[in-house]
Write an enzyme that holds these catalytic residues in place. Structure first.
Site, PDB file in Angstrom:
ATOM      1  N   GLU A 135     -10.403   3.925  -2.673  1.00 33.25           N
ATOM      2  CA  GLU A 135     -11.515   4.283  -3.556  1.00 33.25           C
ATOM      3  C   GLU A 135     -12.837   3.587  -3.253  1.00 33.25           C
ATOM      4  O   GLU A 135     -13.306   2.733  -4.029  1.00 33.25           O
ATOM      5  CB  GLU A 135     -11.133   4.016  -5.017  1.00 33.25           C
ATOM      6  CG  GLU A 135      -9.897   4.763  -5.445  1.00 33.25           C
ATOM      7  CD  GLU A 135      -9.593   4.613  -6.932  1.00 33.25           C
ATOM      8  OE1 GLU A 135     -10.264   3.814  -7.604  1.00 33.25           O
ATOM      9  OE2 GLU A 135      -8.703   5.307  -7.411  1.00 33.25           O
TER      10      GLU A 135
ATOM     11  N   HIS B  61      -7.668  -3.011  -0.867  1.00 31.87           N
ATOM     12  CA  HIS B  61      -7.660  -2.541  -2.259  1.00 31.87           C
ATOM     13  C   HIS B  61      -8.467  -3.533  -3.111  1.00 31.87           C
ATOM     14  O   HIS B  61      -7.932  -4.221  -3.975  1.00 31.87           O
ATOM     15  CB  HIS B  61      -6.223  -2.373  -2.775  1.00 31.87           C
ATOM     16  CG  HIS B  61      -6.087  -1.480  -3.971  1.00 31.87           C
ATOM     17  ND1 HIS B  61      -5.285  -0.351  -3.996  1.00 31.87           N
ATOM     18  CD2 HIS B  61      -6.665  -1.533  -5.199  1.00 31.87           C
ATOM     19  CE1 HIS B  61      -5.359   0.230  -5.188  1.00 31.87           C
ATOM     20  NE2 HIS B  61      -6.192  -0.466  -5.943  1.00 31.87           N
TER      21      HIS B  61
ATOM     22  N   ASN C  53      -6.849  10.057  -4.980  1.00 35.49           N
ATOM     23  CA  ASN C  53      -6.464   9.412  -6.237  1.00 35.49           C
ATOM     24  C   ASN C  53      -7.070  10.241  -7.355  1.00 35.49           C
ATOM     25  O   ASN C  53      -8.298  10.334  -7.480  1.00 35.49           O
ATOM     26  CB  ASN C  53      -7.015   7.983  -6.322  1.00 35.49           C
ATOM     27  CG  ASN C  53      -6.363   7.037  -5.328  1.00 35.49           C
ATOM     28  OD1 ASN C  53      -5.502   7.436  -4.538  1.00 35.49           O
ATOM     29  ND2 ASN C  53      -6.763   5.779  -5.367  1.00 35.49           N
TER      30      ASN C  53
ATOM     31  N   TYR D 193      -6.810  11.173 -11.555  1.00 37.07           N
ATOM     32  CA  TYR D 193      -6.231  10.830 -12.848  1.00 37.07           C
ATOM     33  C   TYR D 193      -6.586  11.812 -13.948  1.00 37.07           C
ATOM     34  O   TYR D 193      -5.783  12.063 -14.823  1.00 37.07           O
ATOM     35  CB  TYR D 193      -6.696   9.431 -13.287  1.00 37.07           C
ATOM     36  CG  TYR D 193      -6.026   8.311 -12.527  1.00 37.07           C
ATOM     37  CD1 TYR D 193      -6.479   7.907 -11.279  1.00 37.07           C
ATOM     38  CD2 TYR D 193      -4.914   7.661 -13.061  1.00 37.07           C
ATOM     39  CE1 TYR D 193      -5.853   6.889 -10.574  1.00 37.07           C
ATOM     40  CE2 TYR D 193      -4.281   6.640 -12.361  1.00 37.07           C
ATOM     41  CZ  TYR D 193      -4.747   6.259 -11.121  1.00 37.07           C
ATOM     42  OH  TYR D 193      -4.115   5.255 -10.436  1.00 37.07           O
TER      43      TYR D 193
ATOM     44  N   ARG E 243       3.705   2.617  -1.494  1.00 36.59           N
ATOM     45  CA  ARG E 243       2.330   2.309  -1.101  1.00 36.59           C
ATOM     46  C   ARG E 243       1.933   0.975  -1.742  1.00 36.59           C
ATOM     47  O   ARG E 243       1.879   0.869  -2.968  1.00 36.59           O
ATOM     48  CB  ARG E 243       1.394   3.434  -1.567  1.00 36.59           C
ATOM     49  CG  ARG E 243      -0.055   3.109  -1.349  1.00 36.59           C
ATOM     50  CD  ARG E 243      -1.026   4.197  -1.803  1.00 36.59           C
ATOM     51  NE  ARG E 243      -2.372   3.670  -1.629  1.00 36.59           N
ATOM     52  CZ  ARG E 243      -3.335   3.685  -2.543  1.00 36.59           C
ATOM     53  NH1 ARG E 243      -3.147   4.280  -3.708  1.00 36.59           N
ATOM     54  NH2 ARG E 243      -4.496   3.133  -2.296  1.00 36.59           N
TER      55      ARG E 243
ATOM     56  N   GLU F 155      -2.594   8.427  -5.634  1.00 39.25           N
ATOM     57  CA  GLU F 155      -2.457   7.879  -6.986  1.00 39.25           C
ATOM     58  C   GLU F 155      -2.614   8.978  -8.013  1.00 39.25           C
ATOM     59  O   GLU F 155      -3.443   9.882  -7.850  1.00 39.25           O
ATOM     60  CB  GLU F 155      -3.535   6.812  -7.302  1.00 39.25           C
ATOM     61  CG  GLU F 155      -3.297   5.476  -6.667  1.00 39.25           C
ATOM     62  CD  GLU F 155      -4.367   4.445  -7.029  1.00 39.25           C
ATOM     63  OE1 GLU F 155      -4.964   4.533  -8.130  1.00 39.25           O
ATOM     64  OE2 GLU F 155      -4.613   3.558  -6.195  1.00 39.25           O
TER      65      GLU F 155
HETATM   66  C1  PNW Z   1      -7.496   3.311  -9.679  1.00 37.23           C
HETATM   67  N1  PNW Z   1     -11.747   7.108 -12.556  1.00 37.23           N
HETATM   68  O1  PNW Z   1      -8.804   3.153 -10.136  1.00 37.23           O
HETATM   69  C2  PNW Z   1      -7.174   2.107  -8.830  1.00 37.23           C
HETATM   70  O2  PNW Z   1      -6.937   2.453  -7.496  1.00 37.23           O
HETATM   71  C3  PNW Z   1      -6.083   1.250  -9.350  1.00 37.23           C
HETATM   72  O3  PNW Z   1      -6.166  -0.046  -8.807  1.00 37.23           O
HETATM   73  C4  PNW Z   1      -6.108   1.238 -10.856  1.00 37.23           C
HETATM   74  O4  PNW Z   1      -5.217   0.316 -11.417  1.00 37.23           O
HETATM   75  C5  PNW Z   1      -5.783   2.651 -11.313  1.00 37.23           C
HETATM   76  O5  PNW Z   1      -6.636   3.592 -10.732  1.00 37.23           O
HETATM   77  C6  PNW Z   1      -5.809   2.860 -12.812  1.00 37.23           C
HETATM   78  O6  PNW Z   1      -7.114   2.728 -13.308  1.00 37.23           O
HETATM   79  C7  PNW Z   1      -9.477   4.182 -10.758  1.00 37.23           C
HETATM   80  O7  PNW Z   1     -12.906   6.826 -12.917  1.00 37.23           O
HETATM   81  C8  PNW Z   1     -10.791   3.953 -11.107  1.00 37.23           C
HETATM   82  O8  PNW Z   1     -11.242   8.253 -12.757  1.00 37.23           O
HETATM   83  C9  PNW Z   1     -11.542   4.920 -11.689  1.00 37.23           C
HETATM   84  C10 PNW Z   1     -10.991   6.145 -11.949  1.00 37.23           C
HETATM   85  C11 PNW Z   1      -9.689   6.402 -11.617  1.00 37.23           C
HETATM   86  C12 PNW Z   1      -8.924   5.419 -11.029  1.00 37.23           C
END
Ligand code: PNW
Length: 475
Positions: free
Chosen positions: A175, A130, A315, A317, A84, A383
């Site tokens: 996002e 992006h 996405n 995390y 991706r 992600e």
């Molecule tokens: C993503 N959160 O951003 C993006 O898609 C990427 O470009 C970035 O490098 C990656 O995660 C790591 O940060 C995020 O608030 C922004 O949980 C915010 C969050 C998660 C991912």
């Protein structure tokens, strides 16, 4: 919390795909080469380097504009099924606006990349946007200006025409909440507009309309021959109720509707979550606004947006705790939502990203929430990743990957969630936006001090390689 031993016996279904992700501004460099013009990131980080903690920028980054063959080799060695990556709008259309000229050198770069991936048996998956809006469009209001939709649709159709014979997996937006809430309601992302409670809603409205129109144009003009699939990638935490109370459970559910639901609700059901509409309408009125700060879709727009996806990109995390609470400044989306977030200090925190904690069960709960709320749509995890230090011995990332993938296995085998695949963020260390090169998200280390941006696989690269090969998690 530990998972039971039998979870290690589960394997990933045969059609489950594994990939790695990146984005143009974060890896390509060559910011002014071969006709590319500035995006909002180039412009702002050049104007005011101190936006970024180490005052770095994406001028060179991983230099993937020149080192893409090495990157493809790393993906191939890893055994990933798909890659991706995103396309830089201003590399393809330096004048950005609709009906302007295509830049052949930019097209050649992506043609070479796509063809090489296909030669190596790797499926290309393209993120159309992006975050790197051409600066010339920002000068006309960017995502705050409703005319952006026509310009975006032209750009997207240009990509379908150029690459759609070979690219069958498209993600319109990465996002929207970061594009809009972080970019237009705060100063956490470019263009740093900081119009809290207003900018994020208008931007999101235009992003959703742009997405819907793009989906319908593809459906009408390209899908019959190209037969590809289109989704949108939404970012979301899992919100775990802080106290075992009805109020915190309600607050956490509402926070999910105000974040993931902000974008997925329209795609699945046609409009914003009713609770968003009600609360923002009412709070706007109390604040003395003549009309709601949340724009309204017309009936035909609702029809257009409803069902405008072939898969939902997720996405994910980390997890936070949700508590009922309204002590935020007004106007703001936080006040409108009325949920405070906190974390359990017991949760392992990433050494280079204070917002990122290793809470694997949150992903399972989020997948189940999506299943229940939206009728078990096909979800592609676009992600998931961890930021370590620059070490090659990244046992923290290995712990994170194993935990989150076990959680995915449980969601599939025990909860019946429709999960199509998993994408690790990221293949390479790269420009982590305002965290610069300090937060290392790569399975592969990049030596940013070396002139050739030397790539060295970390321990986690080998672990992910083994997972892809064995299709299970090794206890
Ligand atoms: C993503 N959160 O951003 C993006 O898609 C990427 O470009 C970035 O490098 C990656 O995660 C790591 O940060 C995020 O608030 C922004 O949980 C915010 C969050 C998660 C991912």
């Amino acid at each position: 919390s530990q998972v039971s031993a039998e979870v290690y016996n589960y394997s990933f279904p045969t059609n489950f795909a594994f990939g790695v992700a990146s984005s143009a501004y974060q890896i390509e460099g060559a910011y002014n080469e071969d006709g590319r013009t500035d995006s909002i990131w180039d412009y702002n980080l050049h104007e005011k380097p101190s936006w970024v903690i180490d005052e770095s920028n994406g001028d060179v980054a991983c230099d993937s504009y020149h080192k893409w063959e090495e990157d493809v080799q790393l993906i191939k060695e890893l055994g990933a099924n798909f890659y991706r990556f995103s396309i830089s709008w201003s590399r393809i259309l330096p004048s950005a606006y609709k009906d302007t000229e295509v830049n052949e050198k930019g097209v050649a770069y992506y043609n070479n990349l796509i063809n090489k991936l296909l030669d190596e048996g790797i499926t290309p998956m393209v993120t159309i946007y992006h975050w790197d809006l051409p600066q010339s469009l920002q000068e006309n209001g960017g995502w705050m200006n409703a005319t952006i939709a026509d310009n975006f649709v032209f750009y997207a159709k240009t990509l379908f025409q150029l690459f759609g014979d070979r690219v069958k997996h498209w993600i319109t937006f990465n996002e929207p909440i970061e594009i809009c809430e972080a970019g237009y309601s705060s100063d956490r992302k470019a263009p740093f507009l900081n119009a809290a409670g207003v900018g994020g809603y208008i931007c999101s409205h235009n992003v959703l309309l742009s997405h819907g129109k793009t989906y319908r144009e593809y459906e009408k003009l390209f899908k019959p021959t190209q037969r590809g699939q289109i989704g949108l990638s939404a970012a979301s935490y899992w919100y775990e109720p802080k106290e075992n109370s009805g109020l915190d459970a309600e607050a956490s559910h509402r926070a999910l509707l105000f974040s993931l639901g902000w974008y997925i609700h329209p795609l699945v059901k046609g409009n914003y979550p009713p609770i968003m509409i009600e609360r923002i309408d009412e709070i706007s009125k109390k604040e003395g606004f003549a009309e709601s700060r949340l724009p309204k879709f017309t009936d035909s727009e609702i029809e257009m947006i409803r069902g405008s996806f072939d898969f939902i990109g997720l996405n994910h995390y980390t997890t936070v705790q949700g508590t009922f609470g309204t002590d935020f400044p007004e106007p703001s989306a936080y006040f409108d939502c009325g949920v405070k977030s906190s974390v359990d200090p017991e949760w392992e925190v990433a050494p280079t990203s204070s917002w990122l904690r290793n809470v694997p069960w949150g992903l399972r709960k989020l997948l189940v929430w999506i299943k229940n709320e939206y009728g078990n749509p096909p979800v592609l995890i676009t992600e998931n990743g961890w930021s370590s230090t620059a070490t090659l011995d990244d046992t923290d990332r290995i712990r994170y990957i194993n935990g989150y993938l076990l959680s995915v296995l449980q969601a599939i085998h025990e909860d019946g969630c429709n999960v199509l695949g998993y994408t690790h963020w990221s293949l390479l260390d790269n420009l982590e936006w305002l965290a610069g090169y300090s937060a290392r998200f790569g399975l592969v280390d990049v030596d940013f001090n070396s002139s050739n941006k030397t790539r060295t696989p970390r321990k986690s690269y080998g672990v992910y390689q083994e997972i892809i090969k064995s299709r299970r998690i090794n206890p």
